[in-house]
Scaffold this motif. Sequence first.
Motif, PDB file in Angstrom:
ATOM      1  N   VAL A  23       0.832  -1.205   0.000  1.00  0.00           N
ATOM      2  CA  VAL A  23       0.000   0.000   0.000  1.00  0.00           C
ATOM      3  C   VAL A  23       0.865   1.253   0.000  1.00  0.00           C
ATOM      4  N   ARG A  24       1.952   1.225   0.725  1.00  0.00           N
ATOM      5  CA  ARG A  24       2.825   2.399   0.836  1.00  0.00           C
ATOM      6  C   ARG A  24       3.712   2.595  -0.397  1.00  0.00           C
ATOM      7  N   ASP A  25       4.339   1.494  -0.892  1.00  0.00           N
ATOM      8  CA  ASP A  25       5.364   1.605  -1.927  1.00  0.00           C
ATOM      9  C   ASP A  25       4.956   1.056  -3.293  1.00  0.00           C
ATOM     10  N   GLY A  26       3.789   0.439  -3.376  1.00  0.00           N
ATOM     11  CA  GLY A  26       3.325  -0.094  -4.646  1.00  0.00           C
ATOM     12  C   GLY A  26       3.946  -1.430  -4.988  1.00  0.00           C
ATOM     13  N   ALA A  27       3.512  -1.999  -6.115  1.00  0.00           N
ATOM     14  CA  ALA A  27       3.966  -3.324  -6.538  1.00  0.00           C
ATOM     15  C   ALA A  27       5.463  -3.368  -6.785  1.00  0.00           C
ATOM     16  N   THR A  28       6.043  -2.299  -7.291  1.00  0.00           N
ATOM     17  CA  THR A  28       7.482  -2.311  -7.578  1.00  0.00           C
ATOM     18  C   THR A  28       8.320  -2.262  -6.306  1.00  0.00           C
ATOM     19  N   GLY A  29       7.756  -1.753  -5.231  1.00  0.00           N
ATOM     20  CA  GLY A  29       8.485  -1.694  -3.963  1.00  0.00           C
ATOM     21  C   GLY A  29       8.359  -2.942  -3.125  1.00  0.00           C
ATOM     22  N   LEU A  30       7.525  -3.878  -3.556  1.00  0.00           N
ATOM     23  CA  LEU A  30       7.284  -5.093  -2.786  1.00  0.00           C
ATOM     24  C   LEU A  30       8.317  -6.153  -3.155  1.00  0.00           C
ATOM     25  N   THR A  31       9.311  -6.292  -2.312  1.00  0.00           N
ATOM     26  CA  THR A  31      10.358  -7.296  -2.482  1.00  0.00           C
ATOM     27  C   THR A  31      10.430  -8.129  -1.211  1.00  0.00           C
TER      28      THR A  31
END
Length: 195
Positions: A23-31
Amino acid sequence: MPTGVALQDPRQQLFDAAVRVLVRDGATGLTSRAVTTEAGVAKGVLHRHFADFDAFLADLVRDRIARIEAQGAALRDAAGSGTVAGNLTHALASLFDPVTVAIVVLVIARDELRARLRAAGTARFPLVGEGTAMVAGYLTAERDLGRISPGADVGTLAPTVIGAAHLLFTEHKDDPPGQDAVRRVVTTVLAGSLR
Protein backbone atom coordinates in the motif's frame (compact mmCIF):
# COMPACT_ATOMS: atom_id res chain seq x y z
CA MET A 1 14.81 -9.48 15.15
CA PRO A 2 17.16 -11.23 17.56
CA THR A 3 17.67 -14.92 16.97
CA GLY A 4 16.00 -17.28 19.39
CA VAL A 5 12.84 -15.14 19.73
CA ALA A 6 9.80 -17.17 18.72
CA LEU A 7 7.37 -15.53 16.32
CA GLN A 8 3.71 -15.91 17.28
CA ASP A 9 2.35 -16.25 13.75
CA PRO A 10 5.17 -15.69 11.25
CA ARG A 11 2.99 -16.14 8.15
CA GLN A 12 0.49 -13.53 9.32
CA GLN A 13 3.28 -11.22 10.43
CA LEU A 14 4.81 -11.44 6.95
CA PHE A 15 1.41 -10.95 5.27
CA ASP A 16 0.71 -7.85 7.38
CA ALA A 17 4.15 -6.45 6.54
CA ALA A 18 3.65 -7.15 2.82
CA VAL A 19 0.32 -5.32 2.84
CA ARG A 20 1.89 -2.28 4.51
CA VAL A 21 4.74 -2.22 1.97
CA LEU A 22 2.40 -2.78 -0.97
CA VAL A 23 0.00 0.00 0.00
CA ARG A 24 2.82 2.40 0.84
CA ASP A 25 5.36 1.60 -1.93
CA GLY A 26 3.32 -0.09 -4.65
CA ALA A 27 3.97 -3.32 -6.54
CA THR A 28 7.48 -2.31 -7.58
CA GLY A 29 8.49 -1.69 -3.96
CA LEU A 30 7.28 -5.09 -2.79
CA THR A 31 10.36 -7.30 -2.48
CA SER A 32 11.21 -10.09 -0.10
CA ARG A 33 13.78 -7.83 1.56
CA ALA A 34 11.21 -5.03 1.97
CA VAL A 35 8.74 -7.48 3.53
CA THR A 36 11.18 -8.98 6.01
CA THR A 37 12.55 -5.56 6.93
CA GLU A 38 9.01 -4.24 7.49
CA ALA A 39 8.17 -7.34 9.56
CA GLY A 40 11.35 -6.95 11.61
CA VAL A 41 12.51 -10.49 10.89
CA ALA A 42 15.52 -12.09 9.22
CA LYS A 43 15.15 -12.72 5.49
CA GLY A 44 15.40 -16.46 6.10
CA VAL A 45 12.08 -16.41 7.96
CA LEU A 46 10.19 -15.86 4.71
CA HIS A 47 12.02 -18.70 2.98
CA ARG A 48 11.50 -21.01 5.95
CA HIS A 49 7.71 -20.72 5.52
CA PHE A 50 7.41 -20.33 1.72
CA ALA A 51 9.18 -22.01 -1.19
CA ASP A 52 9.97 -18.66 -2.81
CA PHE A 53 8.68 -15.10 -2.99
CA ASP A 54 6.02 -15.86 -5.60
CA ALA A 55 4.70 -18.68 -3.40
CA PHE A 56 4.48 -16.16 -0.56
CA LEU A 57 2.62 -13.70 -2.79
CA ALA A 58 0.26 -16.41 -4.05
CA ASP A 59 -0.64 -17.28 -0.45
CA LEU A 60 -1.13 -13.59 0.31
CA VAL A 61 -3.58 -13.28 -2.61
CA ARG A 62 -5.38 -16.51 -1.65
CA ASP A 63 -5.77 -15.13 1.88
CA ARG A 64 -7.45 -12.03 0.42
CA ILE A 65 -9.63 -14.23 -1.83
CA ALA A 66 -10.80 -16.16 1.25
CA ARG A 67 -11.87 -12.85 2.79
CA ILE A 68 -13.83 -11.98 -0.37
CA GLU A 69 -15.55 -15.39 -0.31
CA ALA A 70 -16.52 -14.87 3.36
CA GLN A 71 -17.80 -11.40 2.47
CA GLY A 72 -19.81 -12.96 -0.37
CA ALA A 73 -21.50 -15.38 2.03
CA ALA A 74 -22.39 -12.52 4.37
CA LEU A 75 -23.70 -10.45 1.45
CA ARG A 76 -25.91 -13.32 0.23
CA ASP A 77 -27.22 -13.69 3.79
CA ALA A 78 -28.19 -10.00 3.70
CA ALA A 79 -30.46 -10.55 0.69
CA GLY A 80 -33.96 -9.39 1.47
CA SER A 81 -32.86 -6.91 4.12
CA GLY A 82 -31.98 -3.24 3.74
CA THR A 83 -31.86 -2.08 0.15
CA VAL A 84 -30.14 -3.76 -2.76
CA ALA A 85 -28.21 -0.57 -3.56
CA GLY A 86 -27.26 -0.05 0.08
CA ASN A 87 -26.04 -3.62 0.53
CA LEU A 88 -23.97 -3.51 -2.65
CA THR A 89 -22.58 -0.07 -1.86
CA HIS A 90 -21.35 -1.28 1.52
CA ALA A 91 -19.93 -4.50 0.03
CA LEU A 92 -18.08 -2.68 -2.76
CA ALA A 93 -16.55 -0.16 -0.37
CA SER A 94 -15.25 -3.07 1.69
CA LEU A 95 -14.14 -5.10 -1.33
CA PHE A 96 -12.17 -2.32 -2.98
CA ASP A 97 -10.26 -1.17 0.06
CA PRO A 98 -6.73 0.14 -0.62
CA VAL A 99 -5.24 -3.31 0.05
CA THR A 100 -7.36 -5.09 -2.56
CA VAL A 101 -6.75 -2.36 -5.13
CA ALA A 102 -2.99 -2.64 -4.52
CA ILE A 103 -3.07 -6.45 -4.72
CA VAL A 104 -4.94 -6.31 -8.04
CA VAL A 105 -2.14 -4.11 -9.42
CA LEU A 106 0.42 -6.61 -8.05
CA VAL A 107 -1.33 -9.54 -9.75
CA ILE A 108 -1.40 -7.65 -13.04
CA ALA A 109 2.31 -6.81 -12.74
CA ARG A 110 3.62 -10.31 -11.98
CA ASP A 111 3.17 -13.00 -14.66
CA GLU A 112 4.50 -15.83 -12.46
CA LEU A 113 2.10 -14.89 -9.68
CA ARG A 114 -0.87 -14.93 -12.08
CA ALA A 115 0.21 -18.32 -13.41
CA ARG A 116 0.45 -19.78 -9.90
CA LEU A 117 -2.92 -18.39 -8.92
CA ARG A 118 -4.61 -19.77 -12.03
CA ALA A 119 -2.98 -23.16 -11.43
CA ALA A 120 -4.46 -23.02 -7.91
CA GLY A 121 -7.95 -22.50 -9.36
CA THR A 122 -8.55 -18.80 -8.83
CA ALA A 123 -10.58 -16.68 -11.23
CA ARG A 124 -8.78 -15.75 -14.44
CA PHE A 125 -8.56 -12.22 -13.03
CA PRO A 126 -7.88 -12.98 -9.35
CA LEU A 127 -9.76 -10.90 -6.77
CA VAL A 128 -11.81 -9.12 -9.41
CA GLY A 129 -13.25 -12.43 -10.59
CA GLU A 130 -14.07 -13.50 -7.04
CA GLY A 131 -15.62 -10.08 -6.42
CA THR A 132 -17.76 -10.56 -9.52
CA ALA A 133 -18.89 -13.95 -8.24
CA MET A 134 -19.75 -12.33 -4.90
CA VAL A 135 -21.97 -9.72 -6.58
CA ALA A 136 -23.53 -12.30 -8.93
CA GLY A 137 -24.43 -14.55 -5.99
CA TYR A 138 -26.01 -11.66 -4.16
CA LEU A 139 -27.96 -10.40 -7.18
CA THR A 140 -29.21 -13.93 -7.85
CA ALA A 141 -30.44 -14.18 -4.25
CA GLU A 142 -32.20 -10.83 -4.56
CA ARG A 143 -33.74 -11.87 -7.89
CA ASP A 144 -35.02 -15.05 -6.25
CA LEU A 145 -36.64 -12.89 -3.55
CA GLY A 146 -38.28 -10.65 -6.16
CA ARG A 147 -36.26 -7.50 -5.37
CA ILE A 148 -34.54 -7.68 -8.78
CA SER A 149 -36.53 -8.16 -11.98
CA PRO A 150 -36.99 -11.83 -12.91
CA GLY A 151 -35.44 -11.20 -16.32
CA ALA A 152 -32.39 -9.40 -14.96
CA ASP A 153 -29.19 -10.69 -16.56
CA VAL A 154 -27.05 -11.22 -13.46
CA GLY A 155 -24.20 -12.51 -15.63
CA THR A 156 -23.94 -9.07 -17.22
CA LEU A 157 -24.92 -6.92 -14.23
CA ALA A 158 -22.32 -8.36 -11.83
CA PRO A 159 -19.20 -7.70 -13.94
CA THR A 160 -20.60 -4.30 -14.93
CA VAL A 161 -21.02 -3.31 -11.26
CA ILE A 162 -17.55 -4.66 -10.40
CA GLY A 163 -15.87 -3.01 -13.39
CA ALA A 164 -17.42 0.38 -12.75
CA ALA A 165 -16.66 0.20 -9.03
CA HIS A 166 -13.09 -0.95 -9.63
CA LEU A 167 -12.46 1.98 -11.95
CA LEU A 168 -14.00 4.36 -9.43
CA PHE A 169 -11.79 3.10 -6.59
CA THR A 170 -8.66 2.91 -8.77
CA GLU A 171 -9.10 6.49 -9.95
CA HIS A 172 -9.49 7.64 -6.33
CA LYS A 173 -6.65 5.54 -4.91
CA ASP A 174 -5.32 8.21 -2.55
CA ASP A 175 -8.77 9.48 -1.60
CA PRO A 176 -11.34 6.65 -1.81
CA PRO A 177 -14.74 7.67 -3.19
CA GLY A 178 -17.53 8.33 -0.73
CA GLN A 179 -20.62 6.20 -0.24
CA ASP A 180 -22.68 8.53 -2.45
CA ALA A 181 -20.36 8.04 -5.43
CA VAL A 182 -20.40 4.26 -5.01
CA ARG A 183 -24.18 4.20 -4.57
CA ARG A 184 -24.56 6.28 -7.76
CA VAL A 185 -22.58 3.65 -9.71
CA VAL A 186 -24.66 0.83 -8.25
CA THR A 187 -28.03 2.49 -8.87
CA THR A 188 -27.04 3.51 -12.39
CA VAL A 189 -25.97 -0.01 -13.37
CA LEU A 190 -29.01 -1.61 -11.73
CA ALA A 191 -31.54 1.07 -12.75
CA GLY A 192 -33.49 -1.14 -15.11
CA SER A 193 -33.42 -4.17 -12.83
CA LEU A 194 -34.40 -2.91 -9.39
CA ARG A 195 -38.02 -3.40 -8.37
